[in-house]
Structure formats: structure tokens, C-alpha cells
Design a protein around this motif. Structure first.
Motif, short mmCIF file in Angstrom:
data_model
loop_
_atom_site.label_atom_id
_atom_site.label_comp_id
_atom_site.label_asym_id
_atom_site.label_seq_id
_atom_site.Cartn_x
_atom_site.Cartn_y
_atom_site.Cartn_z
N ALA A 78 1.14 1.02 5.00
CA ALA A 78 1.23 -0.36 4.53
C ALA A 78 1.94 -0.39 3.18
O ALA A 78 1.75 0.50 2.35
CB ALA A 78 -0.17 -0.96 4.40
N PRO A 79 2.77 -1.41 2.94
CA PRO A 79 3.45 -1.49 1.64
C PRO A 79 2.46 -1.86 0.54
O PRO A 79 1.44 -2.50 0.79
CB PRO A 79 4.49 -2.59 1.86
CG PRO A 79 3.95 -3.42 2.99
CD PRO A 79 3.17 -2.49 3.86
N GLY A 80 2.79 -1.47 -0.69
CA GLY A 80 1.97 -1.87 -1.83
C GLY A 80 1.21 -0.72 -2.46
O GLY A 80 0.95 0.32 -1.84
N GLU A 81 0.83 -0.94 -3.72
CA GLU A 81 0.15 0.07 -4.53
C GLU A 81 -1.16 0.54 -3.91
O GLU A 81 -1.59 1.67 -4.13
CB GLU A 81 -0.10 -0.50 -5.94
CG GLU A 81 -0.58 0.51 -6.96
CD GLU A 81 0.51 1.46 -7.43
OE1 GLU A 81 0.17 2.59 -7.84
OE2 GLU A 81 1.70 1.08 -7.41
N ALA A 82 -1.80 -0.31 -3.13
CA ALA A 82 -3.09 0.07 -2.53
C ALA A 82 -2.95 1.26 -1.59
O ALA A 82 -3.95 1.92 -1.28
CB ALA A 82 -3.68 -1.12 -1.78
N ALA A 269 0.12 -8.81 -5.50
CA ALA A 269 0.32 -10.26 -5.54
C ALA A 269 0.17 -10.77 -6.98
O ALA A 269 0.78 -11.78 -7.35
CB ALA A 269 -0.66 -10.96 -4.62
N ARG A 270 -0.66 -10.08 -7.75
CA ARG A 270 -0.88 -10.48 -9.14
C ARG A 270 0.06 -9.76 -10.11
O ARG A 270 0.58 -10.36 -11.05
CB ARG A 270 -2.34 -10.20 -9.55
CG ARG A 270 -3.36 -11.03 -8.78
CD ARG A 270 -4.77 -10.61 -9.12
NE ARG A 270 -5.10 -10.83 -10.52
CZ ARG A 270 -6.21 -10.37 -11.12
NH1 ARG A 270 -7.07 -9.64 -10.42
NH2 ARG A 270 -6.43 -10.63 -12.38
N LEU A 271 0.24 -8.46 -9.89
CA LEU A 271 1.00 -7.67 -10.86
C LEU A 271 1.57 -6.45 -10.15
O LEU A 271 0.82 -5.71 -9.51
CB LEU A 271 0.08 -7.23 -12.00
CG LEU A 271 0.74 -6.59 -13.22
CD1 LEU A 271 1.38 -7.67 -14.10
CD2 LEU A 271 -0.28 -5.78 -14.04
N VAL A 272 2.87 -6.23 -10.26
CA VAL A 272 3.46 -4.99 -9.76
C VAL A 272 3.73 -4.08 -10.95
O VAL A 272 3.73 -4.51 -12.11
CB VAL A 272 4.76 -5.24 -8.96
CG1 VAL A 272 4.45 -6.00 -7.68
CG2 VAL A 272 5.80 -5.96 -9.79
#
Length: 376
Positions: A78-82, A269-272
Motif C-alpha cells: 500500500a502507498p504511504g508512510e504507514a 493526508a495530514r503531513l508528508v
């Protein structure tokens, strides 16, 4: 040194013990990746990417690898820092093993900084270490995270606290991939571009102020900026590969930025990451000015340039807030540069004059953060 060819720029990273590698920068490198990767000598090259990048470039990259005679496959997250988590790391390792990746094979990390860090850490530990290639597809990854061999995942205690130094064997920075980035992701990557000027190259920061629109629009300015950043980072990495000293300067703005990412739960969604770095750069210069280390006009110039590009520069700009000064200070206490329980910051005596500042008084930081939270 930057070498020029008709189709790309090359930055060489001259590490010792047979670990030297090239960074190739230019448009269309994904379609020419097969021969370059095959030249490293492997039977298989399995791609680790995220679902977004897989849809954009996965088939092209795999076709290029297989056309060169390499067995390939794709492991997508999945994309994203998580995704820089224990669970996703385990899934990537299992996926690579399911593709029968052996010690002599290659892992190909195709994506942004999250994929590069995650895939690189999986490569560093799979079968006690397999080689890997970076194919960065974001500005942030092309100018920073794909170079230098830092790999890892996040912990609930902080960012990048589990990882390994594991150098790639090749970096292919296809700058045409930046055409598909959102404006937000381009801005986020630009924070890392500006950082290199702020660290120790005031002339490059001047160039950024004059040419930043060209970086966003594409063309020669974009490739030149990526090459300049890679050359700067390569020089630091060769002199201090494992961050025993000078390499810590590359973390300018990151002590603040990583704390903000942790307190927003790595919610992109809040901060990259690049937005956190931009706020961190502005804070580092304002804190330096508060301590009497640099002129207030330098701090203002940094914040004004980042704001002109469209980046956030204040704590108030974090959607949903970022907690109290005490919470920020606590998040910073898990920073990798903490030594003997004391905070270490990268501060500045001016633009292009950053330095490592160990043993910063926590009370001084808390008072600064309280004032920043009240400002605006």
C-alpha cells in the motif's frame, strides 16, 4: 563528479571494497533499465513497489528486465508512510522468498522514499543480505533517500529506528516519472532540494531561488538539480558512510520534521515527509536566530522561499494540530541523534553554514516551541 552523455547524467559514488556504484539521471531510464540491471550479473530481479507506482510503471519496468533475460516479478504494498511497518516488512520478505529470490539475485526498489527504505531493509536482511537497485520515482527519493544506503522502517517510538546501512548497486533516477507526481509531492520533494543549499552551499540555494520553477516544469533544470543533490550527498556518504559525524548534517530540519510525523501518526493526508522537513528547516533557522547564531533575515529568507514554493513553514500549518511543546519534545527524545539522553540539533550560522549542535538544553527547545505554537 557528474558525467554527461547524450541521454543522461551520471554521478559516481566511489565507495571502497567493490561497493562503488553509479547514479544515472535522465528521462526514459525505466525503459532502458534491463541492460543496466543485467550487467550487475543476476538471474532474477524482483520489483518491490507500491500499488500506485505498480500501475504506472510496473509493467514497463518488468518488461525491460525480462527483455534483458532476467526472471522478474512484483511485490506491491500500500502507498504511504504507514507501509514502513513491521507487518509490511514481513510481507515484503515473504513475497520475495515466494519469488525464489536467492543470494545472487537483485531486489529492485521502484517508488518513493517509503518503498526505497522498506525494500532496501528487506534486501539487507533477506538471506542475510542480497543486492538491490533503486529506481526512485519521486523528487524526494531521487535527490535524497535513494542515495547513501540508509534503509529501514518506523516504530511507534519514532521514525526509521529499525534499519540497516545497505548500499544499492545502482540508482536509476528516471526524471520523466516526476511528470506524474501531484503538485503536493513535487513540493514535498523540493524541501530536500533546498536543504542541500542550506547545509553548505549558499550558491546552490541562490540557484534554487532563481530556478525552482524550472525544476517543477521539467527539462534541464530538473535534471541538473537532481544531479547536484546526488553529487552533494554522494560526497558526504563517501566521507561518513555510517553517520559517525558529518553525515548528520543531512538531517537539517529532520529532528523537528520527524517529531511532527510521529505526532501526526505518519498520516500522509495530514503531513508528508517533505512537508515536515520544510517546517523543520524553517524552525531550525528560527531557533538558530533565537540563539543568536544566525541573522533573523536569513531565517526569514528561508521561510519566505519555502512558502513561495507552497510549502508549510509553521507548526500551525499542520492539519489537525501537532500537540503541545511537551509532546513535541518527547517525540524528539527518540531522534536517532540523541546521545546520552541529550538532544542534538543541526543548526545554522547562516545560509550554507549548518553545523552539528550537541547537548542542546531541552528547556530552551521547549520555550522556543511554546512561542512557535503561540505565533501566528
Amino acid at each position: 563528479m557528474i558525467r554527461h552523455s547524450m541521454s543522461h547524467l551520471t554521478v559516481h559514488v566511489p565507495l571502497d571494497q567493490g561497493r562503488a556504484y553509479d547514479i544515472l539521471i535522465g528521462r526514459g531510464l525505466i525503459d532502458r533499465a534491463g541492460a543496466r540491471v543485467a550487467a550487475l550479473g543476476a538471474r532474477a530481479a524482483v520489483i518491490v513497489t507500491d500499488e500506485t507506482v505498480a500501475g504506472l510503471y510496473g509493467a514497463r519496468l518488468r518488461e525491460a528486465l525480462e527483455a534483458a533475460g532476467l526472471r522478474s516479478g512484483v511485490v506491491a504494498v500500500a502507498p504511504g508512510e504507514a507501509s514502513k511497518s513491521y507487518a509490511t516488512y514481513a510481507a515484503v520478505c515473504d513475497g520475495l522468498l515466494a519469488h525464489k529470490v536467492e543470494r545472487g539475485d537483485l531486489v529492485v526498489a521502484a517508488g518513493g522514499g517509503v518503498v526505497g527504505d522498506l525494500a532496501g531493509f528487506a534486501a539487507a536482511t533477506l538471506r542475510r543480505g542480497v543486492r538491490f537497485v533503486q529506481v526512485p520515482t519521486t523528487l524526494l527519493a531521487q535527490v535524497d533517500s535513494s542515495v547513501g544506503g540508509k534503509t529501514g522502517i518506523n516504530s511507534p517510538h519514532g521514525k526509521n529506528l529499525i534499519g540497516a546501512f545497505h548500499q544499492p548497486r545502482l540508482v536509476l533516477a528516471d526524471t520523466s516519472t516526476l511528470d506524474t507526481l501531484s503538485a503536493r509531492e513535487m513540493r514535498a520533494g523540493y524541501a530536500e532540494v533546498a536543504k542541500y543549499g542550506l547545509i553548505d552551499d549558499a550558491g546552490f540555494f541562490d540557484w534554487c531561488e532563481a530556478n525552482w520553477r524550472g525544476i517543477f516544469d521539467g527539462g534541464a533544470a530538473r535534471d541538473d538539480a537532481v544531479a547536484a543533490c546526488c553529487r552533494a550527498k554522494a560526497g558526504v556518504v563517501v566521507r561518513d558512510e555510517r553517520e559517525d559525524g558529518e553525515r548528520a548534517l543531512l538531517n537539517l530540519g529532520h529532528t523537528f520534521g520527524h517529531a511532527l510525523e510521529r505526532l501526526t501518526a505518519y498520516d500522509s493526508a495530514r503531513l508528508v515527509h517533505g512537508e515536515g522537513v520544510a517546517i523543520g528547516l524553517a524552525l531550525a533557522f528560527r531557533f538558530s536566530a533565537r540563539l543568536g547564531l544566525c541573522a533573523g533575515q536569513d531565517a526569514g529568507r528561508v521561510a519566505n522561499h519555502l512558502a513561495m514554493v507552497g510549502l508549510p513553514t509553521t507548526l500551525q500549518a499542520v492539519p489537525g494540530g501537532c500537540g503541545s511543546a511537551e509532546a513535541l519534545l518527547e517525540a524528539m527524545s527518540q531522534d536517532k541523534k540523541v546521545k546520552d539522553g541529550a538532544l542534538t540539533f543541526i543548526l545554522a550560522r547562516g545560509i550554507g553554514q549548518s553545523f552539528i549542535a550537541p547537548g542542546i538544553d531541552g528547556a530552551e527547545v521547549r520555550a522556543f516551541l511554546e512561542d512557535e505554537l503561540r505565533a501566528g
